[in-house]
Design an enzyme around this catalytic site. Structure first.
Site, PDB file in Angstrom:
ATOM      1  N   LEU A   7     -15.851 -43.286 -32.156  1.00 45.09           N
ATOM      2  CA  LEU A   7     -16.381 -44.105 -31.063  1.00 45.09           C
ATOM      3  C   LEU A   7     -17.384 -43.288 -30.231  1.00 45.09           C
ATOM      4  CD1 LEU A   7     -14.770 -46.541 -28.650  1.00 45.09           C
ATOM      5  CD2 LEU A   7     -15.564 -44.420 -27.632  1.00 45.09           C
ATOM      6  N   ARG A  50     -10.863 -43.753  -0.452  1.00 39.35           N
ATOM      7  CA  ARG A  50     -11.679 -44.248  -1.565  1.00 39.35           C
ATOM      8  C   ARG A  50     -11.693 -43.254  -2.729  1.00 39.35           C
ATOM      9  NH1 ARG A  50     -15.372 -48.093  -1.264  1.00 39.35           N
ATOM     10  NH2 ARG A  50     -16.882 -46.983  -2.556  1.00 39.35           N
ATOM     11  N   HIS A  61     -11.371 -43.381  -6.989  1.00 36.13           N
ATOM     12  CA  HIS A  61     -12.298 -42.835  -7.991  1.00 36.13           C
ATOM     13  C   HIS A  61     -11.555 -41.945  -8.986  1.00 36.13           C
ATOM     14  CE1 HIS A  61     -15.415 -44.644  -5.805  1.00 36.13           C
ATOM     15  NE2 HIS A  61     -15.671 -43.684  -4.942  1.00 36.13           N
ATOM     16  N   ASP A  72     -15.815 -51.465 -11.603  1.00 35.21           N
ATOM     17  CA  ASP A  72     -15.881 -51.800 -10.184  1.00 35.21           C
ATOM     18  C   ASP A  72     -14.495 -51.914  -9.564  1.00 35.21           C
ATOM     19  OD1 ASP A  72     -17.961 -52.172  -8.477  1.00 35.21           O
ATOM     20  OD2 ASP A  72     -18.570 -54.070  -9.312  1.00 35.21           O
ATOM     21  N   GLY A  73     -14.453 -51.696  -8.254  1.00 35.61           N
ATOM     22  CA  GLY A  73     -13.227 -51.992  -7.524  1.00 35.61           C
ATOM     23  C   GLY A  73     -12.317 -50.819  -7.236  1.00 35.61           C
ATOM     24  N   ARG A  99     -24.835 -43.759  -1.054  1.00 36.21           N
ATOM     25  CA  ARG A  99     -23.461 -43.715  -0.505  1.00 36.21           C
ATOM     26  C   ARG A  99     -23.288 -42.480   0.384  1.00 36.21           C
ATOM     27  NH1 ARG A  99     -19.232 -45.690  -5.178  1.00 36.21           N
ATOM     28  NH2 ARG A  99     -20.062 -47.790  -5.427  1.00 36.21           N
TER      29      ARG A  99
END
Ligand SMILES: CCc1cc(N2CCCCCC2)n2ncc(-c3ccc(F)cc3)c2n1
Length: 225
Positions: free
Chosen positions: A113, A15, A19, A2-3, A53
């Site tokens: 992983l 924005r 991202h 988030d953020g 969005r």
């Protein structure tokens, strides 16, 4: 994760810049998690609610997986990382679907992983889907309703393939938001919750190390005294 938008705003950038930097941080934190011996790292990349969005932002986001694998697939393979994407992938744009499918195929043999992206994922929808599948099995006489137990439900969730690792030990949310927001609701029943005030692009290897170190010192009860 988030953020990213707030981080970009502080940098007086759009924005989508947040991202993109957030995407680069996915790679950094993946390698940091691997060095810490984490077996499965699940990242909430796109929720079923995110379609609401602005369409330009959604279009940009839908191209991020393409950019991510173009830039990082060689390093992921070099580090023996196995990629998994869990979500309603049939609802993705064809180009996005193709690149995530290819990434899973290309890393299927890796044994390191597991980098698990929750992508077009929503926990309540996931649970409803599991219940519908179980109800169908009862209808078809393949299952008795009394046989529907926690294990039966877990086996019908998108995380069933991670059974050998158990449920998540630790859930970290960044940007200071202290909400679960429809993420792995069934699976985190006994997970430790941790919240970072840092926005995702600023969340670094030291932050992850500190949260894992703190986790290792927590006394997990699983409901017992
Ligand atoms: C479409 C949503 C989205 C957003 C996003 N951001 C933007 C917001 C969250 C912070 C991280 C950067 N990233 N970063 C990597 C991926 C990714 C997803 C699947 C995959 F297989 C490979 C990479 C990603 N996906």
């Amino acid at each position: 994760m988030d953020g990213n938008g707030r981080w970009a705003k502080k940098q007086h950038r759009p924005r989508i810049y947040g991202h993109r930097i957030g995407m680069d941080n996915v790679q950094k934190i993946t390698l940091a998690a691997d060095r810490l011996g984490i077996k499965v790292l699940t990242l909430y990349a796109f929720s079923t609610e995110n379609w609401a969005r602005p369409k330009e932002e959604v279009a940009y986001l839908m191209n991020l997986p393409v950019r991510f694998f173009d830039k990082y697939m060689p390093t992921l393979i070099e580090n023996n990382v196995k990629v998994n994407i869990m979500g309603y992938l049939d609802e993705l744009p064809q180009k996005t679907y193709d690149v995530v499918k290819k990434a899973m195929e290309q890393t299927a043999q890796n044994t390191g992983l597991i980098l698990n992206f929750a992508f077009n994922y929503g926990s309540r929808k996931e649970i409803v889907t599991a219940v519908q599948e179980l109800a169908k099995e009862v209808e078809e006489g393949k299952l008795k309703s009394t046989e529907i137990d926690e294990q039966a439900i877990s086996q019908h969730l998108m995380t069933a393939k991670f059974k050998e690792f158990g449920d998540p030990d630790l859930l970290i949310r960044t940007s200071g938001e202290q909400r679960i927001s429809n993420f792995l609701l069934w699976q985190i029943a006994y997970s430790e919750l941790a919240f970072s005030n840092k926005n995702w692009p600023d969340f670094d290897e030291d932050d992850l190390k500190n949260f894992v170190e703190n986790y290792r010192h927590r006394d997990r009860r699983f409901g017992k005294i």
